[in-house]
Design a protein around this motif. Structure first.
Motif, mmCIF file in Angstrom:
data_model
loop_
_atom_site.group_PDB
_atom_site.id
_atom_site.type_symbol
_atom_site.label_atom_id
_atom_site.label_comp_id
_atom_site.label_asym_id
_atom_site.label_seq_id
_atom_site.Cartn_x
_atom_site.Cartn_y
_atom_site.Cartn_z
ATOM 1 N N LYS A 241 9.893 67.082 20.291
ATOM 2 C CA LYS A 241 9.592 68.442 19.821
ATOM 3 C C LYS A 241 10.858 69.268 19.607
ATOM 4 N N SER B 7 1.723 71.978 22.432
ATOM 5 C CA SER B 7 1.157 71.877 21.093
ATOM 6 C C SER B 7 1.945 70.834 20.294
ATOM 7 N N ASN C 242 3.695 70.126 17.651
ATOM 8 C CA ASN C 242 4.514 70.594 16.535
ATOM 9 C C ASN C 242 5.960 70.629 17.012
ATOM 10 N N SER D 174 1.701 75.985 15.309
ATOM 11 C CA SER D 174 0.813 74.970 15.885
ATOM 12 C C SER D 174 -0.053 74.376 14.785
ATOM 13 N N LYS E 152 8.024 85.070 21.098
ATOM 14 C CA LYS E 152 8.087 83.717 20.587
ATOM 15 C C LYS E 152 8.675 83.763 19.196
HETATM 16 MG MG MG Z 1 3.452 75.612 21.053
#
Ligand code: MG
Ligand code: TXA
Length: 305
Positions: free
Chosen positions: A50, A138, A140, A146, A215
């Protein structure tokens, strides 16, 4: 070769995970990227694929809250939330037990673990077949949106096996509730609102605080919220009856103005508009601040930063 695993063949996902591999799987919120949460090596591989900063903790999926009792200290409030909402789209942050077998990488230096019990038949079936819980962020790459379909996961994370569970029912990530201290802190708004939790579990409002972390997404486009006008060169993410069609690209989250349908379409449609190379700006029509709409708006706001 990566495999799109059909539901008939879920046992092959069990084998892959038992061998120390990773498998993307559907949940009711978004697709997760799962691996053995007891294994440092496997969790390290999840962070690597990731490209996730190691300071960001990874939540762990169980088949039930009961199944996590040796790994975390479950508070009365957590049991109460579980009784009302689990399996379901809430992640509970709880203190690690001393004997917890969960890889410390999942806790990212803290003394807590995020526990999730997904309300998705495929995910629960998978979790029940495994002798370990799944560390599952998630599915991604870090900083990307996501994903709510297996095709989107496949395009983002090359070479990963994916269990095909179709489109995710809720479409927005779980609500994160930190139950590890005296106050309940909502670390991320999600499919279930803070008001629903307070009401259903008779938690006084002053015990609940929103403490959302910022975020960052790499959308690569300018985003304008609450659009009331459109221009020919922009893309429009519409909701309800449309302003007009006079812009380059339009996708409508829900023509009938259904907020749950809008949530299901949100990440896919935003992603599709962001892929358009000849568009610099995405305008988003107002999304009602009700139910899951609050979580949609919280994510849209973070795109502005
Ligand atoms: Mg995430
Ligand atoms: O709906 C969901 O929660 C999805 C599905 C796949 O379960 N998962 C998900 O995972 O969104 P992820 O890693 O993308 O986001 C989980 C968030 C992270 O931002 C992380 O910081 C927070 O949960 N988190 C996990 N464990 C935590 C902990 N121990 N303390 C505080 N925050 C935690």
């Amino acid at each position: 070769m990566p495999e799109l695993i059909s539901l008939k063949n879920i046992e092959s996902a069990v084998v892959r995970l038992t061998e120390g591999g990773m498998v993307a799987f559907p949940t009711e919120t978004v697709y997760g990227l799962g691996g053995n949460a007891y294994s440092d090596d496997v969790v390290a591989n999840i962070f690597a694929i990731k490209n996730r900063p190691t300071a960001n903790p990874v939540s762990v999926c169980y088949a039930s809250l009961e199944a996590s009792t040796s790994d975390v200290v479950i508070t009365d409030t957590a049991w109460e939330i579980a009784e009302k909402f689990l399996p379901g789209p809430i992640t509970l942050v709880l203190k690690r037990t001393e004997k917890s077998k969960i890889s410390r990488l999942c806790s990212a230096g803290a003394d807590t673990i995020g526990i999730r019990v997904p309300a998705n038949a495929v995910a629960l079936d998978l979790l029940q077949r495994l002798p370990f819980p799944l560390a599952a962020p998630s599915a991604n790459r870090s900083g990307q949106l996501s994903h709510t379909t297996p095709q989107e996961v496949a395009n983002d994370l090359f070479g990963i096996d994916i269990i095909d569970g179709g489109r995710c029912e809720r479409g927005i990530e779980s609500t994160i509730v930190d139950c590890s201290g005296p106050q309940l802190r909502i670390l991320r708004q999600g499919a279930i609102t803070m008001e629903e939790i307070a009401l259903q579990c008779a938690i006084p409002f002053e015990k609940l605080i929103i403490a959302e972390k910022t975020k960052q997404f790499l959308l690569g486009k300018r985003v304008i919220l609450n659009a009331e006008t459109i221009t020919a060169n922009d893309a429009l993410l519409a909701f309800g009856p449309q302003l007009s069609n006079e812009c380059k690209y339009t996708l409508n989250l829900s023509e009938s103005g259904d907020i749950n349908e809008a949530a299901r379409n949100f990440f896919s449609m935003l992603f599709r508009l962001a892929q358009k190379e000849d568009v610099q700006t995405i305008r988003v029509m107002p999304i009602p601040q009700e139910g899951i709409g609050k979580a949609i708006n919280a994510r849209l706001k973070s795109l502005l930063r």
